[in-house]
Design an enzyme around this catalytic site. Structure first.
Site, mmCIF file in Angstrom:
data_model
loop_
_atom_site.group_PDB
_atom_site.id
_atom_site.type_symbol
_atom_site.label_atom_id
_atom_site.label_comp_id
_atom_site.label_asym_id
_atom_site.label_seq_id
_atom_site.Cartn_x
_atom_site.Cartn_y
_atom_site.Cartn_z
ATOM 1 N N SER A 92 8.773 31.721 11.624
ATOM 2 C CA SER A 92 9.956 32.220 12.321
ATOM 3 C C SER A 92 11.099 31.220 12.169
ATOM 4 O O SER A 92 10.884 30.050 11.889
ATOM 5 C CB SER A 92 9.647 32.420 13.805
ATOM 6 O OG SER A 92 8.492 33.204 13.980
ATOM 7 N N GLY B 19 9.393 26.148 18.815
ATOM 8 C CA GLY B 19 9.452 26.977 20.003
ATOM 9 C C GLY B 19 10.847 27.287 20.466
ATOM 10 O O GLY B 19 11.025 27.914 21.509
ATOM 11 N N GLY C 197 12.628 29.422 19.253
ATOM 12 C CA GLY C 197 12.671 30.878 19.226
ATOM 13 C C GLY C 197 11.585 31.527 20.052
ATOM 14 O O GLY C 197 11.378 32.745 19.965
ATOM 15 N N GLU D 227 2.885 30.951 16.252
ATOM 16 C CA GLU D 227 3.107 30.016 15.147
ATOM 17 C C GLU D 227 1.965 29.011 15.038
ATOM 18 O O GLU D 227 1.507 28.684 13.933
ATOM 19 C CB GLU D 227 4.436 29.288 15.346
ATOM 20 C CG GLU D 227 5.656 30.159 15.098
ATOM 21 C CD GLU D 227 6.952 29.494 15.515
ATOM 22 O OE1 GLU D 227 8.014 29.948 15.052
ATOM 23 O OE2 GLU D 227 6.911 28.529 16.314
ATOM 24 N N LYS E 122 17.115 18.430 10.828
ATOM 25 C CA LYS E 122 15.841 18.425 11.556
ATOM 26 C C LYS E 122 14.992 17.192 11.252
ATOM 27 O O LYS E 122 13.922 17.012 11.825
ATOM 28 C CB LYS E 122 15.051 19.692 11.200
ATOM 29 C CG LYS E 122 15.852 20.997 11.276
ATOM 30 C CD LYS E 122 16.383 21.263 12.661
ATOM 31 C CE LYS E 122 17.203 22.545 12.711
ATOM 32 N NZ LYS E 122 16.421 23.745 12.413
#
Length: 313
Positions: free
Chosen positions: A74, A144, A146, A152, A170
């Site tokens: 995701s 997390g 999203g 996941e 990131k």
């Protein structure tokens, strides 16, 4: 690995080997173009270009011909993952099964005319490619943002190889440096107040129930749960595995968005058009010439020189 047979209800027959099951809804392309031929819009800024570079490089390196069951994660980088998988061609993809981590990835799979499966049918996955909200020097991740981290993590653990793709923002030394919202904690709704109190006891600095943007009330995950965002001091974040264990032991917690000692490799797209690949064994590769939009996937064209970490024409 061979794909196990699907368990069918009595009286229901299996589709002919090698054929897709009948579509349950029409293809949803763009401007009446079939979905399987639609590409993700070209990146319009450096961040999106970096995401695409990371996603394409990871697919070329890890989604090889022998991968038959593939987990799709995701996040904003994942559409580029699906885009690159589709570019491998219908002949390669026709016998594959794709397992989504949530609603977004499910829609990507269906709209690309890829074969949709579920982890209860295919509990053993060859490779899962996912995004991340932040990654530290040891490849531990915060996920997390999203609210998909339960599924996941299931798909990450089910996979022989779990790969993370992200842009340069990131890439962090210690978790919590750039992702300031806190550790995502999925909780049973009736227990959220208790868990909020417990997280404060563990040292969280102001844990909050995540609220929805366009509706009154909290975010509800695909699993029907609430999500708490729990910030912690840097000292706790330097040992994310211990913190994960402490949070996970709280009654009412369903899953924690700390993914520790799980990633085999993380691919970061950089501002200068290169890709940094960090591996679980501590090795780092700098890929200065990632795949171009016109080049075929390297894993199928044999264009990747593994020894030098450079794509060749």
């Amino acid at each position: 690995m061979p794909i196990p047979p699907v368990v069918l209800a009595p009286g229901v027959t299996s589709p002919t080997d090698g054929e897709y099951p009948p579509a349950v809804r029409p293809a949803r392309g763009v401007n009446n173009v079939p979905a399987s031929t639609v590409q993700v819009p070209a990146p319009t800024n450096v961040v999106e270009a970096s995401k695409r570079l990371a996603a394409w490089t990871a697919v070329d390196m890890h989604v090889t011909k022998d991968c038959q069951v593939i987990g799709i994660g995701s996040g904003s980088t994942v559409p580029y993952v699906v885009e690159r998988i589709v570019s491998q061609g219908p002949e390669v993809n026709k016998d594959r099964v794709f397992i989504p981590t949530g609603f977004q990835s499910k829609e990507l799979i269906v709209d690309a005319h890829l074969r949709l499966g579920d982890v209860d049918q295919y509990p053993h996955i060859d490779v899962t490619i996912d995004g991340a909200d932040e990654v530290d020097n040891d490849l531990n991740c915060i996920k997390g943002g999203g609210a998909c981290h339960l599924r996941e993590k299931v798909l990450a653990e089910a996979a022989d190889t779990w790969i993370v793709v992200a842009d340069y923002r990131k890439n962090s030394e210690v978790l919590g440096k750039t992702w300031k919202q806190g550790v995502p904690v999925e909780v049973a709704p009736f227990a959220y107040a208790k868990v909020l109190h417990n997280l404060q006891t563990l040292g969280s600095t102001g844990p909050k129930l995540r609220m929805a943007k366009m509706k009154a009330g909290p975010i509800v995950s695909d699993n029907g749960n609430f999500v708490i965002d729990a910030p912690f001091h840097e000292q706790e974040m330097k040992d994310p595995l211990t913190l994960l264990t402490r949070i996970k032991m709280l009654t009412g917690v369903v899953e924690v968005g700390l993914f520790c000692h799980m990633a085999k490799a993380v691919y970061f797209g950089n501002q200068d058009g290169s890709v940094t690949a960090k591996h679980y064994d501590g090795k780092t590769d700098q890929i200065d010439k990632p795949p171009s939009p016109t080049a075929p996937p390297a894993a199928f064209a044999g264009a990747y020189a593994a020894s030098s970490g450079v794509f060749t024409d």
